[in-house]
Motif scaffolding. Structure first.
Motif, PDB file in Angstrom:
ATOM      1  N   LEU A 167       0.824  -1.205   0.000  1.00 37.02           N
ATOM      2  CA  LEU A 167       0.000   0.000   0.000  1.00 37.02           C
ATOM      3  C   LEU A 167       0.857   1.253   0.000  1.00 37.02           C
ATOM      4  N   TYR A 168       1.891   1.273   0.826  1.00 41.35           N
ATOM      5  CA  TYR A 168       2.764   2.446   0.905  1.00 41.35           C
ATOM      6  C   TYR A 168       3.538   2.652  -0.397  1.00 41.35           C
ATOM      7  N   VAL A 169       4.190   1.590  -0.857  1.00 43.17           N
ATOM      8  CA  VAL A 169       5.098   1.721  -1.998  1.00 43.17           C
ATOM      9  C   VAL A 169       4.338   1.912  -3.301  1.00 43.17           C
ATOM     10  N   TRP A 170       3.258   1.167  -3.487  1.00 41.39           N
ATOM     11  CA  TRP A 170       2.507   1.224  -4.746  1.00 41.39           C
ATOM     12  C   TRP A 170       1.916   2.613  -4.988  1.00 41.39           C
ATOM     13  N   ASN A 171       1.467   3.268  -3.917  1.00 43.19           N
ATOM     14  CA  ASN A 171       0.809   4.565  -4.061  1.00 43.19           C
ATOM     15  C   ASN A 171       1.750   5.743  -3.837  1.00 43.19           C
TER      16      ASN A 171
ATOM     17  N   VAL B 292      -6.147  -7.293  -5.416  1.00 42.52           N
ATOM     18  CA  VAL B 292      -5.732  -8.688  -5.570  1.00 42.52           C
ATOM     19  C   VAL B 292      -4.772  -9.092  -4.460  1.00 42.52           C
ATOM     20  N   VAL B 293      -3.794  -8.232  -4.168  1.00 44.72           N
ATOM     21  CA  VAL B 293      -2.839  -8.522  -3.085  1.00 44.72           C
ATOM     22  C   VAL B 293      -3.565  -8.655  -1.757  1.00 44.72           C
ATOM     23  N   LEU B 294      -4.526  -7.774  -1.504  1.00 42.42           N
ATOM     24  CA  LEU B 294      -5.278  -7.828  -0.260  1.00 42.42           C
ATOM     25  C   LEU B 294      -6.060  -9.131  -0.149  1.00 42.42           C
ATOM     26  N   ALA B 295      -6.692  -9.554  -1.247  1.00 40.83           N
ATOM     27  CA  ALA B 295      -7.473 -10.790  -1.213  1.00 40.83           C
ATOM     28  C   ALA B 295      -6.578 -12.001  -0.955  1.00 40.83           C
ATOM     29  N   VAL B 296      -5.418 -12.048  -1.623  1.00 44.22           N
ATOM     30  CA  VAL B 296      -4.504 -13.183  -1.436  1.00 44.22           C
ATOM     31  C   VAL B 296      -3.923 -13.183  -0.031  1.00 44.22           C
ATOM     32  N   ALA B 297      -3.507 -12.026   0.451  1.00 45.82           N
ATOM     33  CA  ALA B 297      -2.902 -11.945   1.777  1.00 45.82           C
ATOM     34  C   ALA B 297      -3.901 -12.276   2.874  1.00 45.82           C
ATOM     35  N   GLN B 298      -5.149 -11.873   2.703  1.00 43.19           N
ATOM     36  CA  GLN B 298      -6.163 -12.212   3.696  1.00 43.19           C
ATOM     37  C   GLN B 298      -6.347 -13.712   3.806  1.00 43.19           C
ATOM     38  N   ARG B 299      -6.319 -14.402   2.675  1.00 40.00           N
ATOM     39  CA  ARG B 299      -6.431 -15.859   2.710  1.00 40.00           C
ATOM     40  C   ARG B 299      -5.237 -16.464   3.432  1.00 40.00           C
ATOM     41  N   ARG B 300      -4.043 -15.900   3.242  1.00 42.72           N
ATOM     42  CA  ARG B 300      -2.859 -16.385   3.941  1.00 42.72           C
ATOM     43  C   ARG B 300      -2.999 -16.182   5.447  1.00 42.72           C
TER      44      ARG B 300
END
Length: 273
Positions: free
Chosen positions: A201-205, A254-262
């Protein structure tokens, strides 16, 4: 009164989330779906004719989004990998070796959370090293800035892991690197997933540090949005600007969805063990 407040808390929390997150998100989506005339004065009203796909297609074709997307990946992926690797290693040592020196090092390590970096000094240092305006320099800057965040999150999590697991591996003849790689690192997946969300979130934005360090020599999505928003194509075209924001946010979703599953998998796996 206490029972009423207990029942009202979830409703109040949902209402707060809808106001703080839902309203801005709704404004972005409906504005991105409007025509140029409707989007001149952005508001929460529905568009008369939904043009979301058309606007996204125009932004993708004319806004140089693929090039900027590759530039962002070139910076984000190595930065996140370095942060998670070195941050988790440092946090493991700081959490397991309780000495005065490590306590001082931990305080210095997490001081970066509250102490902002000196941008001018960083830029001058990168120029001396020959890394100014390069992806390697930007990766190094992000690694130095957000390493404190990873150390802070991971150190507290490591302290909850029973040392007996590591001692058992050491009795079997495992060295420090093997203990970390085979025993500690798999247990850190939930907290590393959380750290990944924050760092991405920090780096991408980020546009502030990228603007001063890269200086337009490498095109990332925020820098490209800043550039095209000032150009003739996007000047006062709020429907295209918000459509660009939607495209730029999709990888984070997409990253948020994958990380939440992890996170959920890590928590349930630990509970079963």
């Amino acid at each position: 009164m206490t029972r009423f407040w207990t029942r009202a808390q979830p409703v109040a929390a949902i209402a707060l989330v809808l106001v703080v997150i839902g309203v801005p998100l709704w404004l972005v989506v409906v504005t991105a779906a409007k025509s140029q005339g409707e989007a001149l004065d952005p508001d929460l009203s529905l568009p008369r004719d939904w043009r979301l796909l058309e606007n996204l297609r125009q932004v993708w074709d004319e806004g140089e989004v693929p090039t900027a997307f590759l530039g962002s990946l070139l910076v984000v992926v190595p930065a996140v990998a370095l942060l998670l690797t070195f941050g988790s290693m440092a946090a493991w040592i700081l959490a397991r070796r309780a000495t005065r020196l490590n306590a001082v090092l931990y305080a210095l390590g997490i001081s970066g959370i509250v102490l902002p970096p000196a941008v001018v000094t960083v830029v001058l240092l990168l120029r001396q090293l020959g890394l100014a305006g390069s992806a390697a320099g930007m990766i190094g800057v992000y690694t130095g800035i957000y390493l404190s965040t990873v150390i802070f999150f991971v150190t507290g999590f490591v302290r909850t892991i029973p040392p007996a697991l590591e001692e058992a591996a050491q009795i079997d003849g495992a060295g420090p690197f093997t203990v970390f790689w085979r025993v500690v690192l798999p247990l850190l997946r939930p907290v590393l997933a959380t750290a990944t969300i924050l760092i991405c979130l920090y780096v991408w934005n980020d546009v502030f540090y990228a603007f001063f360090v890269i200086g337009g020599r490498l095109d990332t999505l925020p820098l490209n949005l800043f550039r095209v928003a000032s150009a003739g194509l996007y000047l006062n075209n709020w429907h295209l600007i918000f459509a660009y924001v939607v495209l730029m946010s999709l990888p984070l979703v997409v990253v948020l969805a994958v990380a939440q599953r992890r996170i959920i998998a890590g928590i349930t796996g630990g509970a079963v063990k």
